[in-house]
Design an enzyme around this catalytic site. Sequence first.
Site, PDB file in Angstrom:
ATOM      1  N   TYR A 157       0.843  -1.203   0.000  1.00  0.00           N
ATOM      2  CA  TYR A 157       0.000   0.000   0.000  1.00  0.00           C
ATOM      3  C   TYR A 157       0.882   1.259   0.000  1.00  0.00           C
ATOM      4  CZ  TYR A 157      -3.410   3.326   2.047  1.00  0.00           C
ATOM      5  OH  TYR A 157      -4.232   4.404   2.310  1.00  0.00           O
ATOM      6  N   LYS A 161       0.990   4.130  -2.833  1.00  0.00           N
ATOM      7  CA  LYS A 161       0.662   5.524  -2.519  1.00  0.00           C
ATOM      8  C   LYS A 161       1.830   6.462  -2.832  1.00  0.00           C
ATOM      9  CE  LYS A 161      -3.580   4.890  -1.213  1.00  0.00           C
ATOM     10  NZ  LYS A 161      -4.674   5.420  -2.044  1.00  0.00           N
TER      11      LYS A 161
HETATM   12  N1  LIG Z   1      -8.796   5.789   5.962  1.00  0.00           N
HETATM   13  C1  LIG Z   1      -7.552   6.233   6.027  1.00  0.00           C
HETATM   14  O1  LIG Z   1      -6.963   6.320   7.114  1.00  0.00           O
HETATM   15  C2  LIG Z   1      -6.828   6.671   4.780  1.00  0.00           C
HETATM   16  C3  LIG Z   1      -5.582   7.298   4.946  1.00  0.00           C
HETATM   17  C4  LIG Z   1      -4.880   7.699   3.822  1.00  0.00           C
HETATM   18  C5  LIG Z   1      -5.401   7.491   2.568  1.00  0.00           C
HETATM   19  N2  LIG Z   1      -6.604   6.880   2.438  1.00  0.00           N
HETATM   20  C6  LIG Z   1      -7.084   6.631   1.077  1.00  0.00           C
HETATM   21  O2  LIG Z   1      -8.346   7.212   0.872  1.00  0.00           O
HETATM   22  C7  LIG Z   1      -9.073   6.450  -0.079  1.00  0.00           C
HETATM   23  C8  LIG Z   1     -10.439   6.117   0.473  1.00  0.00           C
HETATM   24  O3  LIG Z   1     -10.268   5.327   1.635  1.00  0.00           O
HETATM   25  P1  LIG Z   1     -11.371   5.143   2.764  1.00  0.00           P
HETATM   26  O4  LIG Z   1     -10.639   5.200   4.035  1.00  0.00           O
HETATM   27  O5  LIG Z   1     -12.514   6.034   2.529  1.00  0.00           O
HETATM   28  O6  LIG Z   1     -11.760   3.625   2.511  1.00  0.00           O
HETATM   29  P2  LIG Z   1     -13.134   2.804   2.551  1.00  0.00           P
HETATM   30  O7  LIG Z   1     -12.753   1.380   2.680  1.00  0.00           O
HETATM   31  O8  LIG Z   1     -14.071   3.408   3.548  1.00  0.00           O
HETATM   32  O9  LIG Z   1     -13.722   3.073   1.090  1.00  0.00           O
HETATM   33  C9  LIG Z   1     -13.082   2.590  -0.056  1.00  0.00           C
HETATM   34  C10 LIG Z   1     -14.138   2.258  -1.086  1.00  0.00           C
HETATM   35  O10 LIG Z   1     -13.456   1.813  -2.263  1.00  0.00           O
HETATM   36  C11 LIG Z   1     -14.182   0.711  -2.793  1.00  0.00           C
HETATM   37  N3  LIG Z   1     -13.278  -0.115  -3.584  1.00  0.00           N
HETATM   38  C12 LIG Z   1     -12.342  -0.988  -3.140  1.00  0.00           C
HETATM   39  N4  LIG Z   1     -11.720  -1.582  -4.175  1.00  0.00           N
HETATM   40  C13 LIG Z   1     -12.282  -1.077  -5.298  1.00  0.00           C
HETATM   41  C14 LIG Z   1     -12.067  -1.293  -6.665  1.00  0.00           C
HETATM   42  N5  LIG Z   1     -11.148  -2.182  -7.079  1.00  0.00           N
HETATM   43  N6  LIG Z   1     -12.807  -0.599  -7.566  1.00  0.00           N
HETATM   44  C15 LIG Z   1     -13.754   0.290  -7.150  1.00  0.00           C
HETATM   45  N7  LIG Z   1     -14.008   0.519  -5.851  1.00  0.00           N
HETATM   46  C16 LIG Z   1     -13.275  -0.141  -4.933  1.00  0.00           C
HETATM   47  C17 LIG Z   1     -14.703  -0.037  -1.579  1.00  0.00           C
HETATM   48  O11 LIG Z   1     -15.791  -0.879  -1.911  1.00  0.00           O
HETATM   49  C18 LIG Z   1     -15.073   1.114  -0.656  1.00  0.00           C
HETATM   50  O12 LIG Z   1     -16.420   1.504  -0.827  1.00  0.00           O
HETATM   51  C19 LIG Z   1      -8.211   5.236  -0.402  1.00  0.00           C
HETATM   52  O13 LIG Z   1      -7.477   5.454  -1.578  1.00  0.00           O
HETATM   53  C20 LIG Z   1      -7.292   5.167   0.786  1.00  0.00           C
HETATM   54  O14 LIG Z   1      -6.095   4.518   0.492  1.00  0.00           O
HETATM   55  C21 LIG Z   1      -7.338   6.475   3.515  1.00  0.00           C
END
Ligand SMILES: NC(=O)c1ccc[n+]([C@@H]2O[C@H](COP(=O)([O-])OP(=O)(O)OC[C@H]3O[C@@H](n4cnc5c(N)ncnc54)[C@H](O)[C@@H]3O)[C@@H](O)[C@H]2O)c1
Length: 250
Positions: A157, A161
């Site tokens: 991951y 990123k």
């Molecule tokens: N939550 C955190 O702490 C955090 C921190 C840094 C970055 N991010 C990034 O933010 C973004 C959103 O994360 P989040 O925390 O809201 O996650 P989340 O798990 O709440 O939501 C992610 C969504 O993406 C969908 N998804 C997964 N694989 C997929 C695919 N192959 N095609 C289409 N949809 C897909 C899932 O079904 C889910 O609804 C991600 O890129 C994550 O890496 C999150």
Amino acid sequence: MDLDLRDKVALVTGAGSGIGEQTALLFAEEGAKVAVNDISFDSAQKVVGEIEKKGGNAIAIKANVASFTEVSQVVEEILETFGKVDILVNNAGIYPAKPIQEMDEEEFDMVINVDLKGVYNCTRAVVNHMIERCYGRIVSLSSVAGRVGSVANVSHYAAAKAGVLGFTKSIARELARFNINANAVVPGVVDTPLLGKSRDILMEKVIKTNPIPRLAESREIANVIVFLASDAASYMTGSVVTVDGGYTMA
Ligand SMILES: NC(=O)c1ccc[n+]([C@@H]2O[C@H](COP(=O)([O-])OP(=O)(O)OC[C@H]3O[C@@H](n4cnc5c(N)ncnc54)[C@H](O)[C@@H]3O)[C@@H](O)[C@H]2O)c1
């Protein structure tokens, strides 16, 4: 500030949950038409329902961002429904924790395919349309893990990123002359289902070490995404905007 998105069409990937869900809702509140993509159609449909309840205009589109064929069909469907795509938010992501000594090739590839190649796939699927119209705003989700590594056994991951940052800066250079801006957002730890079993360990670390000693809410990241996608940020491209409660001070 020019946050008016009333004539804009936004595609948000992975918008069925967490940050993407809040971003889709906020776009709709600001007047944009929203294509709510997710690999789970039910999740996407639920978010579309919330948008419609408040009088907004949205469609749910199921697709796996790791498949170029599927995301190309997503773009076709949006063009048929709304006639254009102004904004792409590359948000879909997965975060399956595994120590490096146990991580097999398939697991590594899967995370790279969703979290990094998915960003390429969606950008590639929409970029010619944006070039033709000489307008585009692309916002991609990176992570503090891509900057400083992760404490949660997600080296694949973190690699993806970090890749998002290089990809974003490169396309920002290539596409600026077409009035297409590309920026990245670097969240810290955000309270969403993504964290899974790592939530407790991350929460403990954040409370002990973050200047703002709590997890972020999805809305706090969505605010920055929507700003970057708006014309209020028209002179920003290749920027990396950190939203981490002071964790990295970067
Ligand atoms: N939550 C955190 O702490 C955090 C921190 C840094 C970055 N991010 C990034 O933010 C973004 C959103 O994360 P989040 O925390 O809201 O996650 P989340 O798990 O709440 O939501 C992610 C969504 O993406 C969908 N998804 C997964 N694989 C997929 C695919 N192959 N095609 C289409 N949809 C897909 C899932 O079904 C889910 O609804 C991600 O890129 C994550 O890496 C999150």
